[in-house]
Design a protein around this motif. Structure first.
Motif, PDB file in Angstrom:
ATOM      1  N   UNK A  88       0.468  -1.419   0.106  1.00 57.31           N
ATOM      2  CA  UNK A  88       0.117  -0.113  -0.342  1.00 57.31           C
ATOM      3  C   UNK A  88       0.503   1.221  -0.193  1.00 57.31           C
ATOM      4  N   UNK A  89       2.003   1.649   1.081  1.00 57.30           N
ATOM      5  CA  UNK A  89       2.885   2.631   0.655  1.00 57.30           C
ATOM      6  C   UNK A  89       3.556   2.208  -0.364  1.00 57.30           C
ATOM      7  N   UNK A  90       3.760   1.532  -1.051  1.00 56.47           N
ATOM      8  CA  UNK A  90       4.022   2.005  -2.782  1.00 56.47           C
ATOM      9  C   UNK A  90       3.423   2.045  -3.582  1.00 56.47           C
ATOM     10  N   UNK A  91       2.226   1.871  -3.182  1.00 60.83           N
ATOM     11  CA  UNK A  91       0.883   1.368  -3.960  1.00 60.83           C
ATOM     12  C   UNK A  91       0.497   2.981  -4.708  1.00 60.83           C
ATOM     13  N   UNK A  92       1.188   4.190  -3.677  1.00 59.62           N
ATOM     14  CA  UNK A  92       0.822   5.324  -3.912  1.00 59.62           C
ATOM     15  C   UNK A  92       1.269   6.473  -4.074  1.00 59.62           C
ATOM     16  N   UNK A  93       3.246   5.778  -4.447  1.00 60.32           N
ATOM     17  CA  UNK A  93       4.285   6.384  -5.382  1.00 60.32           C
ATOM     18  C   UNK A  93       3.787   6.609  -5.867  1.00 60.32           C
ATOM     19  N   UNK A  94       5.164   7.279  -7.038  1.00 57.24           N
ATOM     20  CA  UNK A  94       4.747   7.546  -8.582  1.00 57.24           C
ATOM     21  C   UNK A  94       4.868   6.270  -9.220  1.00 57.24           C
ATOM     22  N   UNK A  95       5.057   5.690  -9.979  1.00 55.92           N
ATOM     23  CA  UNK A  95       4.679   4.316 -10.962  1.00 55.92           C
ATOM     24  C   UNK A  95       5.622   3.846 -11.482  1.00 55.92           C
ATOM     25  N   UNK A  96       6.947   4.537 -11.375  1.00 54.25           N
ATOM     26  CA  UNK A  96       7.897   3.902 -11.886  1.00 54.25           C
ATOM     27  C   UNK A  96       8.499   3.724 -10.310  1.00 54.25           C
ATOM     28  N   UNK A  97       8.809   4.371  -8.697  1.00 56.45           N
ATOM     29  CA  UNK A  97       8.985   3.638  -8.411  1.00 56.45           C
ATOM     30  C   UNK A  97       8.356   2.334  -7.782  1.00 56.45           C
ATOM     31  N   UNK A  98       7.149   2.775  -7.766  1.00 54.50           N
ATOM     32  CA  UNK A  98       5.616   1.483  -7.772  1.00 54.50           C
ATOM     33  C   UNK A  98       6.412  -0.060  -8.437  1.00 54.50           C
ATOM     34  N   UNK A  99       6.515   0.361 -10.024  1.00 55.03           N
ATOM     35  CA  UNK A  99       6.616  -0.725 -10.819  1.00 55.03           C
ATOM     36  C   UNK A  99       7.917  -1.194 -10.977  1.00 55.03           C
ATOM     37  N   UNK A 100       9.189  -0.421 -10.718  1.00 54.57           N
ATOM     38  CA  UNK A 100      10.180  -1.226 -10.121  1.00 54.57           C
ATOM     39  C   UNK A 100      10.347  -1.252  -8.883  1.00 54.57           C
TER      40      UNK A 100
END
Length: 170
Positions: A88-100
């Motif tokens: 959940x913390x990463x899901x709300x981050x920019x797409x590049x960070x979440x996906x990376x």
């Protein structure tokens, strides 16, 4: 339905080399975390709970684990809860960070898994039985319990079916 001993014994039969077991302590948590991260989008916060495909997958997994064994089901629920929080913390981050983070952990986790199976000299358990994908994380928790001297009767039952972990110098 197979019992806890049945599932762990079948999975353990593919994992008797201690080097392979060690790689599973790293690779499987990375893969579980990666899948949770990737399934945390799309998500919506409703009444303080992040609703996402990851939550549905975790709830189904915990239900499966609880049906096998209450103690292990509770531990798996707590661990998956931590994964859901990170997802959940990463899901709300920019797409590049979440996906990376998700793809990176997934790929690295599988590389580590295949290194372990190179040592084992045997293919991963899920190749013969897809249920190995859900049993893998439970196997890691069970092996940790065994290393801590917990659940000796379960360890004995699994080893009587799958054989003991090979004695090798790391």
């Amino acid at each position: 339905m197979k019992t806890l001993v049945d599932h762990l014994s079948q999975y353990a039969s593919y994992h008797r080399d201690p080097r392979n077991i060690v790689t599973h302590f790293i690779g499987i948590p990375m893969i579980v975390l990666a899948v949770t991260i990737l399934l945390s989008r799309p998500g919506w916060e409703v009444a303080g709970i992040w609703l996402s495909p990851a939550l549905l997958a975790a709830a189904a997994s915990v239900w499966f684990y609880l049906r096998l064994d209450l103690r292990f089901g509770l531990v798996m629920g707590a661990l998956l809860g931590l994964c859901l929080w990170v997802g959940q913390v990463l899901a709300v981050q920019p797409t590049g960070l979440w996906l990376g983070a998700g793809v990176g952990a997934f790929v690295l986790g599988w590389i580590i898994q295949f290194v372990g199976h190179y040592y084992e000299g045997r293919k991963p358990a899920f190749v013969d039985d897809i249920s190995g994908l859900i049993i893998g994380p439970l196997f890691v928790v069970a092996e940790a319990a065994f290393m801590l001297g917990l659940c000796p009767a379960l360890k004995q039952a699994v080893e009587s079916n799958a054989g003991p972990v090979a004695i090798r110098s790391m």
